[in-house]
Write an enzyme that holds these catalytic residues in place. Structure first.
Site, PDB file in Angstrom:
ATOM      1  N   LYS A 199      10.510   2.620  -1.989  1.00 33.37           N
ATOM      2  CA  LYS A 199       9.283   2.671  -2.793  1.00 33.37           C
ATOM      3  C   LYS A 199       8.718   4.077  -2.716  1.00 33.37           C
ATOM      4  CE  LYS A 199       4.884   1.241  -4.102  1.00 33.37           C
ATOM      5  NZ  LYS A 199       3.966   0.504  -3.244  1.00 33.37           N
ATOM      6  N   HIS A 240       5.289   3.319  -7.627  1.00 32.43           N
ATOM      7  CA  HIS A 240       3.860   3.158  -7.916  1.00 32.43           C
ATOM      8  C   HIS A 240       3.465   4.281  -8.867  1.00 32.43           C
ATOM      9  CE1 HIS A 240      -0.534   3.572  -6.710  1.00 32.43           C
ATOM     10  NE2 HIS A 240      -0.228   4.824  -7.004  1.00 32.43           N
ATOM     11  N   ASP A 332       0.588  -7.317  -5.931  1.00 30.27           N
ATOM     12  CA  ASP A 332      -0.084  -6.405  -4.993  1.00 30.27           C
ATOM     13  C   ASP A 332      -0.916  -7.180  -3.957  1.00 30.27           C
ATOM     14  OD1 ASP A 332      -0.188  -3.828  -4.103  1.00 30.27           O
ATOM     15  OD2 ASP A 332      -1.414  -3.045  -5.740  1.00 30.27           O
TER      16      ASP A 332
HETATM   17 ZN   LIG Z   1       1.068  -2.138  -3.827  1.00 25.13          ZN
END
Ligand SMILES: [Zn+2]
Length: 419
Positions: A199, A240, A332
């Site tokens: 990520k 993100h 989330d």
């Molecule tokens: Zn997140």
């Protein structure tokens, strides 16, 4: 006859392995591919998988009554090890042990809510997410099947750094990378520690100090180094990203999915569609930050950023939907309470999806994003027996997915609410 395992608690999950064939009956079954409702519903499972053909004569039958069967749900953006409302300073007051125990509790909440698989994208250091994934896979504790990313990679001063403290406060920051070489090294290190994917923070964020959600983070050459190295190690990258430039540059670099995607433009959406890049929108998280009374104790600077982005992101979501970008369910959770993991369904529909599209985002599309389309995401024979049941018809009332009554994972019953 009802199998004995229905009456034992979650502590005895191992006893519930479906060695004898089990027939599940219910009023309806939703074919998530076509949107057709089969009535009545009947399927049978054994050895953790949905079976084809006629069940053997010694099969037991479990009648779930006036309910609709669906595949187990998939959340592609969770933070099981982040307690909701931990706040800006919470990390400085919590040990790794605290966070891992929170993860154990949250994993059960999410499974009982009908989510049998999650992609956990960003836990703090020490790789507690890897340990949680493995403990669940061994059957030691109850939880969804997990794919995990470890700590998210960030630039210095980016969304994944701890910003705004005086220089004498030193923070642990092994996830900070500021060059292509450092990026390659960190990706290799994360792989060594056992993550399934990488990520990255491709732009600034909302719940961080002194960074701009609209601004890109890594340089294009750094983006490329991360994705190339991850792919060489057999891993995908999720990014993100709120601002459009960061979304575009991460897409060009070859990330598998864009998380949030708030300020997406039509031109960038076209690029995502052309490259098969997924969007994981996490709609309710931003709404939850702005709930009346600020229940999650979000600092004023982050509230201001959320207020600025919220009105724009509905358009960003609709741009993706109109362009045909594959949209996978992601919440989330960790930003808000884990038990509310199904909250995004209502928002996906109110932002423009049909109920069937919203359900597909958490089944078929999510399974494809995770490259598990042959295993989960639909009730096909041969697939893992991840099955849930809800009251009524979810195509008419999407909120019924927030009240899951029955959960089976890998052929084992983990929740059966009667009544
Ligand atoms: Zn997140």
């Amino acid at each position: 006859m009802i199998p004995r395992c229905l009456f034992v608690g979650l502590f005895s999950l191992a006893l519930c392995a479906q060695e004898r064939p089990l027939i599940l009956e219910a009023a309806r079954l939703l074919d998530v591919r076509t949107g057709k409702m089969e009535a009545p519903a009947r399927l049978w499972v054994q050895h953790g998988r949905i079976q084809a053909g006629t069940p053997p004569a010694d099969a037991e039958t479990l009648d779930l009554g006036d309910r609709t069967l669906l595949p187990g749900l998939i959340d592609c953006h969770t933070h099981l090890l982040i307690p909701a409302g931990i706040g800006e300073l919470g990390y400085l007051k919590r040990s790794q042990g605290d966070l891992i125990l929170a993860g154990v509790v949250n994993a059960r909440k999410v499974l009982e809510a009908g989510f049998t698989t999650v992609r956990d994208v960003g836990a703090s250091a020490e790789f507690g997410d890897v340990a949680l994934r493995d403990a669940i896979a061994r059957g030691d504790i109850a939880g969804p099947r997990m794919l995990v990313a470890g700590p998210a990679l960030s630039i210095t001063g980016g969304h994944g750094d701890l910003n705004g403290f005086p220089p004498h406060v030193h923070t642990h920051a092994e996830n900070i990378v500021d060059s292509p070489d450092a990026a390659r090294h960190t990706v290799r290190e994360w792989r060594k520690r056992g993550v399934d994917l990488i990520k990255i923070h491709a732009t600034g964020g909302v719940l961080s100090n002194h960074d701009d959600p609209g601004a890109p983070s890594f340089s294009p050459v750094e983006f490329k180094a991360i994705v190339e190295e991850a792919n060489r190690r057999g891993m995908d990258v999720c990014a993100h990203a709120h601002g459009d430039v960061g979304i575009l540059e991460a897409t060009w670099a070859g990330v598998r999915s864009i998380e949030h995607g708030s300020l997406l433009s039509p031109a960038t959406a076209k690029e995502m569609k052309a490259r098969g890049t997924f969007l994981v929108p996490t709609l309710y998280a931003l709404e939850s930050i702005l709930l009346p009374g600020n229940p999650y104790q979000v600092p004023e600077g982050s509230l201001a950023k959320a207020r600025a982005i919220l009105p724009l992101r509905r358009r960003g979501f609709q741009v993706a939907l109109e362009a045909g970008v594959p949209i996978a369910y992601g919440t989330d959770i960790g930003v808000f309470e884990h038990a509310q993991v199904a909250a995004d369904f209502r928002y996906l529909v109110s932002y423009g999806m049909t109920p069937l599209q919203a359900i597909q985002s958490a089944t078929l599309v999510a399974a494809e994003l995770l490259r598990l389309g042959g295993e989960i995401g639909s009730l096909d024979p041969g697939h893992r027996a991840d099955i849930i049941a809800v009251e009524g018809d979810p195509l008419k009332d999407i909120s019924t997915l927030e009240r899951v009554r029955f959960v089976m994972k890998d052929g084992k019953v983990v929740r059966k609410a009667v009544g």
